[in-house]
Design an enzyme around this catalytic site. Structure first.
Site, PDB file in Angstrom:
ATOM      1  N   CYS A 112       9.479   1.565  27.461  1.00 17.41           N
ATOM      2  CA  CYS A 112      10.143   1.623  26.148  1.00 17.41           C
ATOM      3  C   CYS A 112      11.648   1.777  26.324  1.00 17.41           C
ATOM      4  CB  CYS A 112       9.606   2.785  25.324  1.00 17.41           C
ATOM      5  SG  CYS A 112       7.836   2.745  25.011  1.00 17.41           S
TER       6      CYS A 112
ATOM      7  N   ALA B  43      25.091  14.948  18.022  1.00 22.14           N
ATOM      8  CA  ALA B  43      25.636  13.957  18.959  1.00 22.14           C
ATOM      9  C   ALA B  43      26.782  13.142  18.382  1.00 22.14           C
ATOM     10  CB  ALA B  43      24.526  13.047  19.481  1.00 22.14           C
ATOM     11  N   ILE B  44      27.638  13.798  17.639  1.00 25.11           N
ATOM     12  CA  ILE B  44      28.797  13.098  17.091  1.00 25.11           C
ATOM     13  C   ILE B  44      30.071  13.637  17.726  1.00 25.11           C
ATOM     14  CG2 ILE B  44      30.135  12.649  14.986  1.00 25.11           C
ATOM     15  CD1 ILE B  44      27.473  12.779  13.469  1.00 25.11           C
TER      16      ILE B  44
ATOM     17  N   ARG C 188      21.385  26.243  15.412  1.00 23.00           N
ATOM     18  CA  ARG C 188      22.837  26.404  15.487  1.00 23.00           C
ATOM     19  C   ARG C 188      23.174  27.882  15.384  1.00 23.00           C
ATOM     20  NH1 ARG C 188      23.297  22.399  10.637  1.00 23.00           N
ATOM     21  NH2 ARG C 188      21.054  22.749  10.701  1.00 23.00           N
TER      22      ARG C 188
ATOM     23  N   THR D 154      20.966  25.183  22.270  1.00 28.74           N
ATOM     24  CA  THR D 154      21.554  24.489  21.120  1.00 28.74           C
ATOM     25  C   THR D 154      22.149  23.139  21.513  1.00 28.74           C
ATOM     26  OG1 THR D 154      21.989  26.570  19.997  1.00 28.74           O
ATOM     27  CG2 THR D 154      23.346  24.720  19.361  1.00 28.74           C
TER      28      THR D 154
ATOM     29  N   ILE E  16      30.074  29.080  17.874  1.00 30.55           N
ATOM     30  CA  ILE E  16      30.399  27.666  18.113  1.00 30.55           C
ATOM     31  C   ILE E  16      29.315  26.823  17.455  1.00 30.55           C
ATOM     32  CG2 ILE E  16      30.903  25.924  19.848  1.00 30.55           C
ATOM     33  CD1 ILE E  16      32.829  28.294  19.900  1.00 30.55           C
TER      34      ILE E  16
ATOM     35  N   CYS F 210       9.571   3.502  32.934  1.00 26.78           N
ATOM     36  CA  CYS F 210       9.456   3.792  31.498  1.00 26.78           C
ATOM     37  C   CYS F 210       9.850   2.525  30.751  1.00 26.78           C
ATOM     38  CB  CYS F 210      10.372   4.956  31.122  1.00 26.78           C
ATOM     39  SG  CYS F 210      10.587   5.146  29.340  1.00 26.78           S
TER      40      CYS F 210
ATOM     41  N   HIS G 223      33.482  14.255  16.903  1.00 29.82           N
ATOM     42  CA  HIS G 223      34.174  14.390  15.622  1.00 29.82           C
ATOM     43  C   HIS G 223      35.688  14.261  15.774  1.00 29.82           C
ATOM     44  CE1 HIS G 223      30.728  15.748  13.248  1.00 29.82           C
ATOM     45  NE2 HIS G 223      30.394  16.556  14.237  1.00 29.82           N
TER      46      HIS G 223
END
Lengths: 481, 404
Positions: free
Chosen positions: A428, A74-75, A337, A68, A361, A426, A77
């Site tokens: 890109c 990716a915040i 999740r 997970t 979680i 790489c 909070h």
């Protein structure tokens, strides 16, 4: 036995470190074993590593953060929208403070962009004052309601029909991969044994618990269950049936870095009667993310995307940020999740069994991870785990994957010292041979090309390997020979 | 090395177009002509195309790598500086590029800058193919490099997606690497069959399956039949898109059809002093066509060096469905047909055409109409003689090409 036991004696910073990926487990008896090396399990192992104890961190997959945790939104909070008074509310708030500071010290990229919860209809606009109140009750006082004109001025590319927004300036984007890896790296350097490809199949409780794993028995006095999607199953092995994990799939579309200029804030949905909606958020890698869906499933391994899910995201994304849909898609992925049907984390101590369950979680777990770890260690201490002799850990400094921070390819001094940092492999993502070499030789090396991507961004860009795929694979395979 | 330098012409990309242009410019005495190539070896995509056909009718046996070597040698012998392992990472000014390489970052300013950055195949993710994310999912570019440059294993059973000629090359490369090709799958109603490989037309890839490694590809025919092709490798071929990052970051206007820089017949972009050539303009033409375009760009670049003004762009050239794009994208200097130098316009259709009648109209006025005998597959461009363009009103609206 054909398996390869890899016990690495690495780096100048510390004594021998232990990361194993195959073969029989060492026969050692551990004081504490953490099952699950996601962001939460790794944070707990790191917290335990302060103690002069024998600690193991085990995971069924070939890498840390490979369930997970890797497919998080990716915040970082603030916890403004948690249920006030809940354990989650407290741990997210504390975790935000702890991780913000740890990220700054450890080189984990964080961009403090702030969030706007954009209201698109009257129902959503009517919900904004309640959300502002809730933020205050969660101890977050900087949220305020922004009128439509202000929202449009701050986000000129938003679609038509904006009625206003809740402005939450404290929300940030963070790199979830580096966070987990930093915890695990620090833990391993402080003596925690990391055993990968090690699935727990059965548990025989006792004064010393015996875990039957896919790599043989593991003996431990204390046990922490941070198994994420499988936390309910581990719980049942010890006779508990407090909750059931229903995997909730979230599909996400990641757009090309050329889309980054379209959006300045994290654009969060206003939760409403019709569900949570989707977000549009920049990533620290310079992409723009659209998602997630929310689909309750039965299969804990079904991380596939679907045509329906992608169509739904594109439809919602077109409303929020129309120009986004004209940009190329770099990646599509889905995470699961660990939903429990409960509104709060399910962190339970079972002192008689010297066992703590860390269940339920949700996506806030990334933010809360360090506070969850501190909380769990307190619960273990309450259950008798000796706390004497705690020490500070050696700081860790992680390679930067963030676009807003200096990257090796433009660092003249670094390249002068070591030209490998000037050799882009790489194209890109502008990842150099030096960075790939470092990741392959790191304390917790990648177990796959995907693991290498999470450590370096190599092959993670718009061409998905057209230009560099074979070259990156060659470097990976050479290092593992 | 001086970290802040000026050259006469800075070419980004040492593929067929960039090398041909550099060779021509150096021969013509353009001064310091520098070609930046981000890969370790110059030559571009032909480096990993181990099949013949690169020598045109004169040398049909010439393979991609041999062609690439010749192109590099020609540019170097003409006096161009071809620098490999150097990446242009961004812009420091209108005609200044930031670069990096093992020797460190530099800032290089050209009196003219030429974007010759080529094209790539769109990967599975950009095509929004659902399913899991296993290993064994490739583009032809990655496949060819894996097999021909690195000798890597690419699996046992493969499915190839696409009907452009590049799909045949993917089949050949897979077979050479010891894989069995289970099927070639294309959404189009027809494609070129490869002997011994089932060709599934009018078929879409619905889902990729497998954890860790690919286990199968779910396909669906337009008549409703569906099934799963068991395989451990799938190669997504064709569906080219120009590598236009540098162009966009430099504020160069793109053409919505080609998704490459919008240029006039002299390869001038919207930014004065910046040219663009080859498959960076449209995906994709054969190496020989890209090289010819590169060579043809030498005259306008030389004119720029000698102080010729950068003209206001003329009317846009656009297309109507099922046409996809036309190149060039602007008509400048209409009174001066040397602008087009007699070179044809390239016109691409999204559907196969048989004896198409092509029309050109401006502001509702028909400028030109001509039947083109023969069949034109979507992987090939129709070449239109440019003679009619003198009828275009330079002050008028867009010129629209359609099928009559």
């Amino acid at each position: 036995m054909s398996a390869t036991a890899v016990t690495a004696a690495v780096t100048a910073t510390a004594a021998a470190t232990t990361v194993t990926t195959g073969g029989a487990l060492p026969g050692e008896e551990y004081d504490v074993t953490v099952v699950g090396a996601g962001v939460v399990g790794s944070a707990i192992a790191r917290e335990l590593a302060r103690l002069p104890l024998r600690i193991a961190l085990v995971d069924a997959s070939d890498d840390v953060g490979n369930g997970t945790s890797k497919a998080n939104t990716a915040i970082l909070h603030t916890g403004f929208d948690a249920v006030p008074g809940s354990l989650e509310s407290r741990l997210v708030r504390e975790g935000h403070r702890l991780l913000s500071s740890y990220a700054a010290d450890s080189g984990i990229p964080v961009e403090p962009l702030g969030a706007l919860l954009v209201a698109w209809d009257e129902e959503q606009r009517a919900a904004l004052p309640g959300l502002a109140d809730k933020a205050v009750r969660n101890g977050y006082r900087a949220a305020r309601i922004a009128p439509a004109e202000e929202v449009r001025a701050r986000e000129p590319e938003l679609g038509p029909g904006v009625l206003g927004a809740l402005d939450v300036p404290g929300e940030s984007v963070i790199c979830p991969w580096t966070t987990t890896l930093a915890y695990a790296t620090q833990a391993v350097r402080a003596g925690v044994a990391l055993h990968l490809n090690c699935r727990v199949q059965h548990i025989t409780p006792g004064d010393v618990h015996t875990l039957a794993t896919s790599r043989g028995p593991l003996r431990t006095r204390y046990l922490v269950n941070a198994a994420g999607l499988y936390a309910d199953e581990i719980d049942r092995l010890l006779g508990h049936a407090d909750f059931t994990v229903t995997p909730r799939r979230g599909q996400l579309i990641v757009f090309d870095e050329l889309a980054r200029g379209l959006v300045r804030h994290i654009l969060l949905p206003v939760p409403g009667a019709l569900g949570k909606g989707v977000l549009v958020s920049p990533t620290v890698y310079g992409n723009v993310m659209l998602g997630p869906t929310a689909e309750d499933l039965d299969d804990k391994t079904d991380t596939g995307s679907t045509a329906e899910g992608l169509a739904l995201l594109r439809e919602k994304g077109r409303r929020i940020l129309p120009a986004l849909l004209d940009e190329e898609v770099t990646a599509v992925y889905a995470g699961l999740r660990a939903a429990t049907g409960d509104e709060d984390y399910a962190i339970r101590a079972h002192p008689a069994q010297r066992y703590v369950t860390v269940g339920g979680i949700r996506s806030t777990g990334l933010t809360a991870s360090m506070a969850i770890a501190a909380h769990v260690v307190e619960l273990l201490a309450d259950g008798g785990l000796p706390m004497a002799g705690a020490r500070d850990l050696e700081p860790v400094r992680m390679p930067n994957l963030g676009e807003a921070f200096p990257r090796p390819y433009r660092d003249a001094e670094l390249i002068a010292r070591d030209p490998e940092y000037g050799r882009i492999v790489c194209h890109c993502e502008r990842v150099t041979r030096g960075e790939i070499r470092d990741a392959l030789a790191a304390t917790v090396p990648p177990g796959s090309l995907d693991g290498l991507r999470r450590r370096t961004r190599a092959r993670g860009g718009r061409c998905q390997g057209f230009h560099c795929g074979a070259a990156v694979r060659a470097l990976f395979e050479e290092a593992r020979r | 090395m001086n970290r802040d330098r000026t050259v006469d012409v800075l070419v980004v990309g040492a593929g067929p177009a960039g090398l041909a242009l550099a060779a021509r410019l150096a021969t013509a005495g353009a001064g310091h002509v520098e070609v930046l190539e981000r890969e370790e070896d110059a030559g571009g995509v032909p480096r990993h195309c181990h099949h013949g056909g690169f020598g045109g009718p004169v040398r049909p046996w010439l393979t991609g790598p041999a062609y690439a070597r010749r192109a590099v040698r020609a540019a170097v012998e003409a006096g161009a500086a071809v620098r490999t392992g150097v990446t242009a990472t961004g812009w420091a000014g209108a005609l200044s590029l930031e670069t990096t390489g093992p020797a460190g970052p530099e800032r290089i300013t050209g009196r003219a800058v030429v974007l010759a950055t080529g094209a790539r195949e769109r990967p599975r993710s950009a095509r929004l193919v659902p399913g899991s994310r296993p290993a064994g999912v490739l583009t032809t570019g990655e496949l060819q490099q894996a097999v021909h440059l690195y000798g890597q294993d690419v699996g046992r059973r493969a499915v190839v997606v696409g009907a452009e000629p590049v799909a045949r090359h993917a089949v050949r490369t897979l077979r050479r690497a010891g894989a069995e090709v289970v099927a070639v799958v294309t959404e189009r109603s027809r494609g070129t069959a490869v002997p011994g490989v089932p060709l599934l037309t009018a078929t879409t890839v619905g889902e990729l399956r497998g954890r860790g490694r690919l286990s199968g590809v779910a396909v669906r025919h337009e008549d409703g039949r569906s099934g799963v092709l068991a395989c451990d490798t799938v190669v997504f071929t064709g569906d080219w898109i120009p590598d236009h990052e540098l162009a966009r970051r430099g504020g160069v206007t793109l053409d919505p059809g080609t998704r490459g820089p919008s240029v006039d017949a002299s390869f001038r972009t919207s930014v004065p002093g910046v040219f663009a050539v080859g498959n960076a303009l449209h995906g994709v033409e054969p190496a020989a066509t890209a090289a010819a375009a590169g060579a043809a760009a030498a005259a306008p670049v030389l004119a720029r060096l000698s102080g010729a003004p950068w003209p206001e762009p003329g009317p846009r050239l656009t297309v109507r469905a099922p046409l996809l794009w036309v190149a060039p994208n602007r008509l400048t200097n209409l009174t001066d047909l040397t602008d087009l130098a007699g070179r044809p316009l390239l016109l691409r259709s999204g559907e196969p055409l048989t004896n198409p009648v092509v029309t050109a109209a401006q502001d509702g006025r028909l400028l030109w109409r001509r039947r083109h005998p023969g069949r034109v597959p979507p992987s090939r461009s129709l070449r239109l003689a440019p003679g009619w363009t003198y009828r275009v009103d330079r002050a008028g609206g867009p010129v629209v090409l359609g099928l009559g």
